[in-house]
Design an enzyme around this catalytic site. Structure first.
Site, PDB file in Angstrom:
ATOM      1  N   LYS A   1       0.832  -1.218   0.000  1.00 46.23           N
ATOM      2  CA  LYS A   1       0.000   0.000   0.000  1.00 46.23           C
ATOM      3  C   LYS A   1       0.865   1.266   0.000  1.00 46.23           C
ATOM      4  O   LYS A   1       0.653   2.171  -0.804  1.00 46.23           O
ATOM      5  CB  LYS A   1      -0.930   0.028   1.232  1.00 46.23           C
ATOM      6  CG  LYS A   1      -1.917  -1.119   1.297  1.00 46.23           C
ATOM      7  CD  LYS A   1      -2.809  -1.027   2.527  1.00 46.23           C
ATOM      8  CE  LYS A   1      -2.073  -1.130   3.862  1.00 46.23           C
ATOM      9  NZ  LYS A   1      -1.405  -2.431   4.104  1.00 46.23           N
TER      10      LYS A   1
ATOM     11  N   ARG B   1      11.189  -0.765  11.162  1.00 48.58           N
ATOM     12  CA  ARG B   1      10.136  -0.437  12.121  1.00 48.58           C
ATOM     13  C   ARG B   1      10.106  -1.415  13.285  1.00 48.58           C
ATOM     14  O   ARG B   1      10.318  -2.606  13.105  1.00 48.58           O
ATOM     15  CB  ARG B   1       8.785  -0.466  11.399  1.00 48.58           C
ATOM     16  CG  ARG B   1       8.400   0.878  10.819  1.00 48.58           C
ATOM     17  CD  ARG B   1       7.237   0.803   9.887  1.00 48.58           C
ATOM     18  NE  ARG B   1       6.088   0.069  10.434  1.00 48.58           N
ATOM     19  CZ  ARG B   1       4.933  -0.059   9.788  1.00 48.58           C
ATOM     20  NH1 ARG B   1       4.770   0.491   8.594  1.00 48.58           N
ATOM     21  NH2 ARG B   1       3.953  -0.733  10.318  1.00 48.58           N
TER      22      ARG B   1
ATOM     23  N   ARG C   1      -9.682   0.393   8.544  1.00 49.82           N
ATOM     24  CA  ARG C   1      -9.228  -0.946   8.914  1.00 49.82           C
ATOM     25  C   ARG C   1     -10.297  -1.724   9.654  1.00 49.82           C
ATOM     26  O   ARG C   1     -10.062  -2.866  10.035  1.00 49.82           O
ATOM     27  CB  ARG C   1      -8.009  -0.828   9.805  1.00 49.82           C
ATOM     28  CG  ARG C   1      -6.674  -1.014   9.087  1.00 49.82           C
ATOM     29  CD  ARG C   1      -5.606  -0.828  10.141  1.00 49.82           C
ATOM     30  NE  ARG C   1      -4.355  -1.476   9.879  1.00 49.82           N
ATOM     31  CZ  ARG C   1      -3.321  -0.897   9.301  1.00 49.82           C
ATOM     32  NH1 ARG C   1      -3.421   0.311   8.809  1.00 49.82           N
ATOM     33  NH2 ARG C   1      -2.186  -1.540   9.189  1.00 49.82           N
TER      34      ARG C   1
ATOM     35  N   ARG D   1      -0.283  -9.004  13.629  1.00 48.37           N
ATOM     36  CA  ARG D   1      -0.905  -8.046  12.708  1.00 48.37           C
ATOM     37  C   ARG D   1      -1.668  -8.766  11.594  1.00 48.37           C
ATOM     38  O   ARG D   1      -2.721  -8.309  11.165  1.00 48.37           O
ATOM     39  CB  ARG D   1       0.164  -7.120  12.120  1.00 48.37           C
ATOM     40  CG  ARG D   1       0.650  -6.090  13.154  1.00 48.37           C
ATOM     41  CD  ARG D   1       2.005  -5.531  12.804  1.00 48.37           C
ATOM     42  NE  ARG D   1       2.026  -4.820  11.541  1.00 48.37           N
ATOM     43  CZ  ARG D   1       3.118  -4.674  10.794  1.00 48.37           C
ATOM     44  NH1 ARG D   1       4.272  -5.188  11.186  1.00 48.37           N
ATOM     45  NH2 ARG D   1       3.050  -4.016   9.670  1.00 48.37           N
TER      46      ARG D   1
ATOM     47  N   ARG E   1      11.553  -5.169   5.273  1.00 52.27           N
ATOM     48  CA  ARG E   1      11.189  -3.780   4.948  1.00 52.27           C
ATOM     49  C   ARG E   1      12.118  -2.785   5.653  1.00 52.27           C
ATOM     50  O   ARG E   1      12.459  -2.935   6.806  1.00 52.27           O
ATOM     51  CB  ARG E   1       9.746  -3.503   5.387  1.00 52.27           C
ATOM     52  CG  ARG E   1       9.393  -2.022   5.319  1.00 52.27           C
ATOM     53  CD  ARG E   1       7.916  -1.761   5.257  1.00 52.27           C
ATOM     54  NE  ARG E   1       7.186  -2.184   6.446  1.00 52.27           N
ATOM     55  CZ  ARG E   1       5.860  -2.125   6.551  1.00 52.27           C
ATOM     56  NH1 ARG E   1       5.128  -1.721   5.513  1.00 52.27           N
ATOM     57  NH2 ARG E   1       5.262  -2.518   7.649  1.00 52.27           N
TER      58      ARG E   1
HETATM   59  P1  ADP Z   1       1.309  -1.576   7.550  1.00 46.92           P
HETATM   60  O1  ADP Z   1       1.704  -0.564   6.507  1.00 46.92           O
HETATM   61  O2  ADP Z   1       2.391  -2.550   7.812  1.00 46.92           O
HETATM   62  O3  ADP Z   1       0.008  -2.219   7.269  1.00 46.92           O
HETATM   63  P2  ADP Z   1       0.605   0.720   9.161  1.00 46.92           P
HETATM   64  O4  ADP Z   1       1.754   1.647   9.103  1.00 46.92           O
HETATM   65  O5  ADP Z   1      -0.546   0.988   8.277  1.00 46.92           O
HETATM   66  O6  ADP Z   1       1.145  -0.759   8.910  1.00 46.92           O
HETATM   67  O7  ADP Z   1       0.079   0.614  10.648  1.00 46.92           O
HETATM   68  C1  ADP Z   1       0.942   0.371  11.733  1.00 46.92           C
HETATM   69  C2  ADP Z   1       0.105   0.271  13.013  1.00 46.92           C
HETATM   70  O8  ADP Z   1      -0.583   1.507  13.247  1.00 46.92           O
HETATM   71  C3  ADP Z   1      -0.984  -0.785  12.996  1.00 46.92           C
HETATM   72  O9  ADP Z   1      -0.512  -2.068  13.360  1.00 46.92           O
HETATM   73  C4  ADP Z   1      -1.987  -0.215  14.010  1.00 46.92           C
HETATM   74  O10 ADP Z   1      -1.544  -0.447  15.353  1.00 46.92           O
HETATM   75  C5  ADP Z   1      -1.884   1.283  13.761  1.00 46.92           C
HETATM   76  N1  ADP Z   1      -2.887   1.732  12.749  1.00 46.92           N
HETATM   77  C6  ADP Z   1      -2.619   2.295  11.538  1.00 46.92           C
HETATM   78  N2  ADP Z   1      -3.750   2.585  10.887  1.00 46.92           N
HETATM   79  C7  ADP Z   1      -4.786   2.212  11.699  1.00 46.92           C
HETATM   80  C8  ADP Z   1      -6.204   2.236  11.589  1.00 46.92           C
HETATM   81  N3  ADP Z   1      -6.823   2.718  10.496  1.00 46.92           N
HETATM   82  N4  ADP Z   1      -6.926   1.748  12.628  1.00 46.92           N
HETATM   83  C9  ADP Z   1      -6.341   1.285  13.740  1.00 46.92           C
HETATM   84  N5  ADP Z   1      -5.000   1.215  13.899  1.00 46.92           N
HETATM   85  C10 ADP Z   1      -4.227   1.672  12.902  1.00 46.92           C
HETATM   86  P1  ADP Z   2       2.203  -1.838   3.239  1.00 38.22           P
HETATM   87  O1  ADP Z   2       2.200  -0.326   3.239  1.00 38.22           O
HETATM   88  O2  ADP Z   2       1.000  -2.419   2.577  1.00 38.22           O
HETATM   89  O3  ADP Z   2       2.419  -2.406   4.604  1.00 38.22           O
HETATM   90  P2  ADP Z   2       4.786  -1.571   1.883  1.00 38.22           P
HETATM   91  O4  ADP Z   2       4.520  -0.707   0.718  1.00 38.22           O
HETATM   92  O5  ADP Z   2       5.464  -0.959   3.057  1.00 38.22           O
HETATM   93  O6  ADP Z   2       3.434  -2.312   2.338  1.00 38.22           O
HETATM   94  O7  ADP Z   2       5.646  -2.825   1.379  1.00 38.22           O
HETATM   95  C1  ADP Z   2       6.128  -3.810   2.284  1.00 38.22           C
HETATM   96  C2  ADP Z   2       7.515  -4.274   1.854  1.00 38.22           C
HETATM   97  O8  ADP Z   2       7.418  -5.013   0.628  1.00 38.22           O
HETATM   98  C3  ADP Z   2       8.495  -3.132   1.584  1.00 38.22           C
HETATM   99  O9  ADP Z   2       9.782  -3.558   2.024  1.00 38.22           O
HETATM  100  C4  ADP Z   2       8.458  -2.970   0.061  1.00 38.22           C
HETATM  101  O10 ADP Z   2       9.704  -2.483  -0.451  1.00 38.22           O
HETATM  102  C5  ADP Z   2       8.207  -4.398  -0.394  1.00 38.22           C
HETATM  103  N1  ADP Z   2       7.403  -4.473  -1.638  1.00 38.22           N
HETATM  104  C6  ADP Z   2       6.433  -3.625  -2.061  1.00 38.22           C
HETATM  105  N2  ADP Z   2       5.926  -4.013  -3.247  1.00 38.22           N
HETATM  106  C7  ADP Z   2       6.580  -5.163  -3.575  1.00 38.22           C
HETATM  107  C8  ADP Z   2       6.500  -6.068  -4.691  1.00 38.22           C
HETATM  108  N3  ADP Z   2       5.625  -5.870  -5.693  1.00 38.22           N
HETATM  109  N4  ADP Z   2       7.327  -7.136  -4.680  1.00 38.22           N
HETATM  110  C9  ADP Z   2       8.200  -7.337  -3.670  1.00 38.22           C
HETATM  111  N5  ADP Z   2       8.315  -6.543  -2.599  1.00 38.22           N
HETATM  112  C10 ADP Z   2       7.520  -5.461  -2.542  1.00 38.22           C
END
Ligand code: ADP
Ligand code: ADP
Ligand code: ZN
Length: 218
Positions: free
Chosen positions: A15, A162, A90, A173, A129
């Site tokens: 994302k 992170r 979410r 998660r 990541r």
């Molecule tokens: P990822 O990109 O790996 O999915 P995020 O950066 O979106 O993780 O979120 C990290 C953490 O922040 C989540 O595990 C949760 O604790 C909190 N968080 C983020 N967005 C939301 C949301 N919309 N509702 C509740 N908690 C959230």
């Molecule tokens: P999210 O925001 O959904 O948690 P991220 O964009 O942070 O996901 O991506 C998670 C990890 O996967 C990062 O280390 C990113 O560089 C890697 N990644 C993203 N897209 C791809 C892909 N198409 N193939 C392989 N790795 C990817």
């Protein structure tokens, strides 16, 4: 072009990576509740202090807190011509609150893009990541490695891992995602705005499939 977009999908599906590219392309802001919460934790604001324990254990922060964040953020003038919500909503409660907020402003979500990746691949993506401390650019130690280890290609900033990208927390998660967030996909499917996208393969190819969906006339 005016796009009000939600990016859905499990942690690690890409994302943030895709949102950053869409932002550059369409000149609309990426709104990541995760980024906003991490900033609040870093600055030890009252909200950050409350959110930290939830985030560290991989649980969701309460709906009222994140809905408040989004309501404030969507009032900013840069959201006038569109926005990309990354990591929000979410829960179904959040999705409903978002719809009410937008309706009051005479707006609605036009595309809920669901990026689909298997659990088996997500673990490897999340443990590898790395994020730039200065500009937020996203890397992966194997799949999207920076030119120089630990250094951001874009700005020369320091890359960090992170706190919640540790195996045990990732497992929590992914479980939280299945239980609380997966139902949001059904919510948008019922509204006929769900756009599923295959989230494996090249980052640029995935961007292309998202753009195809956005350009398609419904
Ligand atoms: P990822 O990109 O790996 O999915 P995020 O950066 O979106 O993780 O979120 C990290 C953490 O922040 C989540 O595990 C949760 O604790 C909190 N968080 C983020 N967005 C939301 C949301 N919309 N509702 C509740 N908690 C959230
Ligand atoms: P999210 O925001 O959904 O948690 P991220 O964009 O942070 O996901 O991506 C998670 C990890 O996967 C990062 O280390 C990113 O560089 C890697 N990644 C993203 N897209 C791809 C892909 N198409 N193939 C392989 N790795 C990817
Ligand atoms: Zn950087």
């Amino acid at each position: 072009m005016n796009f009000n977009i939600v990016l859905l999908g499990p942690p690690g599906c890409g994302k943030g990576t895709q949102a950053k590219m869409l932002t550059a392309k369409y000149q609309i802001p990426q709104i990541s509740t995760g980024d906003i919460l991490r900033e609040a934790v870093k600055n030890k604001t009252p909200m950050g202090i409350k959110a930290k324990a939830f985030m560290d254990s991989g649980k969701l922060v309460t709906d009222d807190v994140v809905v408040g964040i989004i309501q404030d953020r969507l009032k900013e003038p840069d959201c006038e011509s569109g926005f990309i919500l990354d990591g929000f909503p979410r829960t179904v409660v959040q999705a409903e609150a978002l719809d009410r907020t937008l309706e009051e402003a005479g707006k609605k979500i036009e595309h809920a893009i669901s990026i689909e990746v298997d659990d088996a691949e997500l673990m490897g993506r999340l443990t590898g990541r790395r994020t730039c401390r200065s500009c937020g650019a996203m890397y992966h130690v194997m799949f999207n490695a920076p030119q120089k280890e630990g250094i951001c290609d874009a700005c020369g900033g320091e890359l960090y891992q992170r706190d919640d990208d540790q195996e045990a927390t990732i497992r929590n998660r992914l479980e939280v995602y299945q239980q609380q967030t997966a139902p949001v996909i059904g919510y948008y499917r019922k509204k006929n705005i769900l756009r599923p996208i295959k989230g494996t393969g090249g980052i640029e190819d995935i961007l292309k499939s998202i753009e195809d969906v956005l350009q398609r006339k419904e």
